[in-house]
Design a protein around this motif. Sequence first.
Motif, mmCIF file in Angstrom:
data_model
loop_
_atom_site.group_PDB
_atom_site.id
_atom_site.type_symbol
_atom_site.label_atom_id
_atom_site.label_comp_id
_atom_site.label_asym_id
_atom_site.label_seq_id
_atom_site.Cartn_x
_atom_site.Cartn_y
_atom_site.Cartn_z
ATOM 1 N N ILE A 1 13.011 11.046 -2.637
ATOM 2 C CA ILE A 1 12.737 10.611 -4.006
ATOM 3 C C ILE A 1 14.034 10.517 -4.810
ATOM 4 N N GLN A 2 14.894 11.533 -4.702
ATOM 5 C CA GLN A 2 16.146 11.527 -5.448
ATOM 6 C C GLN A 2 17.033 10.358 -5.038
ATOM 7 N N ILE A 3 17.156 10.136 -3.730
ATOM 8 C CA ILE A 3 18.000 9.048 -3.233
ATOM 9 C C ILE A 3 17.423 7.699 -3.647
ATOM 10 N N GLN A 4 16.108 7.542 -3.507
ATOM 11 C CA GLN A 4 15.483 6.260 -3.832
ATOM 12 C C GLN A 4 15.638 5.937 -5.311
ATOM 13 N N GLN A 5 15.496 6.937 -6.168
ATOM 14 C CA GLN A 5 15.657 6.696 -7.593
ATOM 15 C C GLN A 5 17.100 6.359 -7.942
ATOM 16 N N ARG A 6 18.048 6.985 -7.238
ATOM 17 C CA ARG A 6 19.469 6.719 -7.486
ATOM 18 C C ARG A 6 19.861 5.329 -7.003
ATOM 19 N N GLU A 7 19.385 4.948 -5.827
ATOM 20 C CA GLU A 7 19.780 3.681 -5.209
ATOM 21 C C GLU A 7 18.857 2.524 -5.578
ATOM 22 N N GLN A 8 17.680 2.832 -6.128
ATOM 23 C CA GLN A 8 16.676 1.822 -6.470
ATOM 24 C C GLN A 8 16.274 0.993 -5.241
ATOM 25 N N THR A 9 16.199 1.670 -4.109
ATOM 26 C CA THR A 9 15.778 1.024 -2.867
ATOM 27 C C THR A 9 14.258 0.885 -2.846
ATOM 28 N N THR A 10 13.781 -0.209 -2.288
ATOM 29 C CA THR A 10 12.346 -0.424 -2.103
ATOM 30 C C THR A 10 11.941 0.154 -0.753
ATOM 31 N N ILE A 11 10.844 0.902 -0.727
ATOM 32 C CA ILE A 11 10.410 1.574 0.499
ATOM 33 C C ILE A 11 8.941 1.280 0.766
ATOM 34 N N VAL A 12 8.639 0.932 2.017
ATOM 35 C CA VAL A 12 7.258 0.843 2.483
ATOM 36 C C VAL A 12 7.077 1.927 3.534
ATOM 37 N N LEU A 13 6.186 2.855 3.261
ATOM 38 C CA LEU A 13 5.979 4.041 4.086
ATOM 39 C C LEU A 13 4.613 3.991 4.748
ATOM 40 N N VAL A 14 4.592 4.139 6.070
ATOM 41 C CA VAL A 14 3.341 4.281 6.810
ATOM 42 C C VAL A 14 3.107 5.761 7.070
ATOM 43 N N THR A 15 1.905 6.231 6.756
ATOM 44 C CA THR A 15 1.595 7.639 6.964
ATOM 45 C C THR A 15 0.090 7.817 7.143
ATOM 46 N N HIS A 16 -0.297 8.929 7.787
ATOM 47 C CA HIS A 16 -1.711 9.323 7.783
ATOM 48 C C HIS A 16 -1.890 10.605 6.966
ATOM 49 N N ASP A 17 -0.814 11.042 6.303
ATOM 50 C CA ASP A 17 -0.811 12.271 5.513
ATOM 51 C C ASP A 17 -1.118 11.924 4.048
ATOM 52 N N ILE A 18 -2.300 12.298 3.588
ATOM 53 C CA ILE A 18 -2.740 11.961 2.239
ATOM 54 C C ILE A 18 -1.808 12.567 1.186
ATOM 55 N N ASP A 19 -1.455 13.850 1.350
ATOM 56 C CA ASP A 19 -0.591 14.493 0.364
ATOM 57 C C ASP A 19 0.779 13.825 0.302
ATOM 58 N N GLU A 20 1.320 13.448 1.442
ATOM 59 C CA GLU A 20 2.617 12.774 1.456
ATOM 60 C C GLU A 20 2.554 11.446 0.707
ATOM 61 N N ALA A 21 1.488 10.705 0.919
ATOM 62 C CA ALA A 21 1.322 9.423 0.234
ATOM 63 C C ALA A 21 1.259 9.618 -1.280
ATOM 64 N N ILE A 22 0.486 10.599 -1.735
ATOM 65 C CA ILE A 22 0.364 10.844 -3.172
ATOM 66 C C ILE A 22 1.698 11.314 -3.748
ATOM 67 N N TYR A 23 2.397 12.161 -3.025
ATOM 68 C CA TYR A 23 3.641 12.750 -3.523
ATOM 69 C C TYR A 23 4.744 11.704 -3.670
ATOM 70 N N LEU A 24 4.813 10.754 -2.732
ATOM 71 C CA LEU A 24 5.937 9.821 -2.701
ATOM 72 C C LEU A 24 5.655 8.472 -3.352
ATOM 73 N N ALA A 25 4.435 7.990 -3.247
ATOM 74 C CA ALA A 25 4.181 6.573 -3.521
ATOM 75 C C ALA A 25 3.904 6.271 -4.990
ATOM 76 N N ASP A 26 4.258 5.054 -5.376
ATOM 77 C CA ASP A 26 3.841 4.496 -6.659
ATOM 78 C C ASP A 26 2.465 3.845 -6.523
ATOM 79 N N ARG A 27 2.233 3.251 -5.347
ATOM 80 C CA ARG A 27 0.918 2.686 -5.035
ATOM 81 C C ARG A 27 0.584 3.000 -3.583
ATOM 82 N N ILE A 28 -0.708 3.221 -3.328
ATOM 83 C CA ILE A 28 -1.196 3.496 -1.972
ATOM 84 C C ILE A 28 -2.188 2.409 -1.585
ATOM 85 N N PHE A 29 -2.007 1.872 -0.378
ATOM 86 C CA PHE A 29 -2.976 0.937 0.184
ATOM 87 C C PHE A 29 -3.702 1.647 1.325
#
Length: 260
Positions: free
Chosen positions: A180-208
């Motif tokens: 999160i810190q690196i992404q906010q500093r670099e303004q990098t766009t990230i697409v994350l694949v996960t089956h971990d619900i908590d990880e998705a909520i913690y990291l994502a701006d939007r969840i599909f």
Amino acid sequence: MVAPIVSIQQVSKQFSTKQKQEIVLDKVSFDVNKGEIIAILGKSGCGKSTLLNLIGGFEQASKGSILLDGKEIRKPSKRCVMLMQNYALLPWRSVEKNVALALEGEKLTKEEIDEKAAHYLTMVGLLDKRKALPSELSGGMQQRVAIARALAIQPELILMDEPFAALDTFTRYYLQDELIQIQQREQTTIVLVTHDIDEAIYLADRIFIMSANPGRVHKEIAIKGSKPRNRADTDFQHYRELIFNEFQFTTNKQPIEYNI
């Protein structure tokens, strides 16, 4: 209105076997905006990793199109980097040489390559390990090296396929905060694949949320609030319950109430 950095338009993917045609993805459509973290969440077999490979240009869609900055993705490029849970570090190269690998072939001097490698190793807190071999590092440290190498390319888009799944809980939490810190500093766009619900909520701006057989986007959920998020607060629990219900709906065709 600003155009999305990634546009996925009615994408379907099927694989041929001797017996039949297997449809893995069916008419998947969504956009990704610059600077967002998007999570693709779903059970095994719903086509999450296949979709990530299509975005990365490692496979081609059977139907539909995927655009990066308005241009159709037809092959892998340095504009888009994939990070996986196996780190993909070269065991015979030092940490700094693994990061420098991403820069080889660029029009840079050795001094410039070394400077960039040091910069991104500093960003992930591993400059003091630059001479070490991957085998001398913990799993969490190896993933941080992989993140530094990806960032060194300065891609427009980072694709992450279950990047922290093999790590213990506390290391995973630590790296999620680092990301999160690196992404906010670099303004990098990230697409994350996960089956971990908590990880998705913690990291994502939007969840599909993906449903399976064939893989489709079942639901889009926007996660409100600033980061880092508090896993214990009521908003976080609200999103967990909402997502649990959606998963139950894809399985049982009706939502189930949870008291969490």
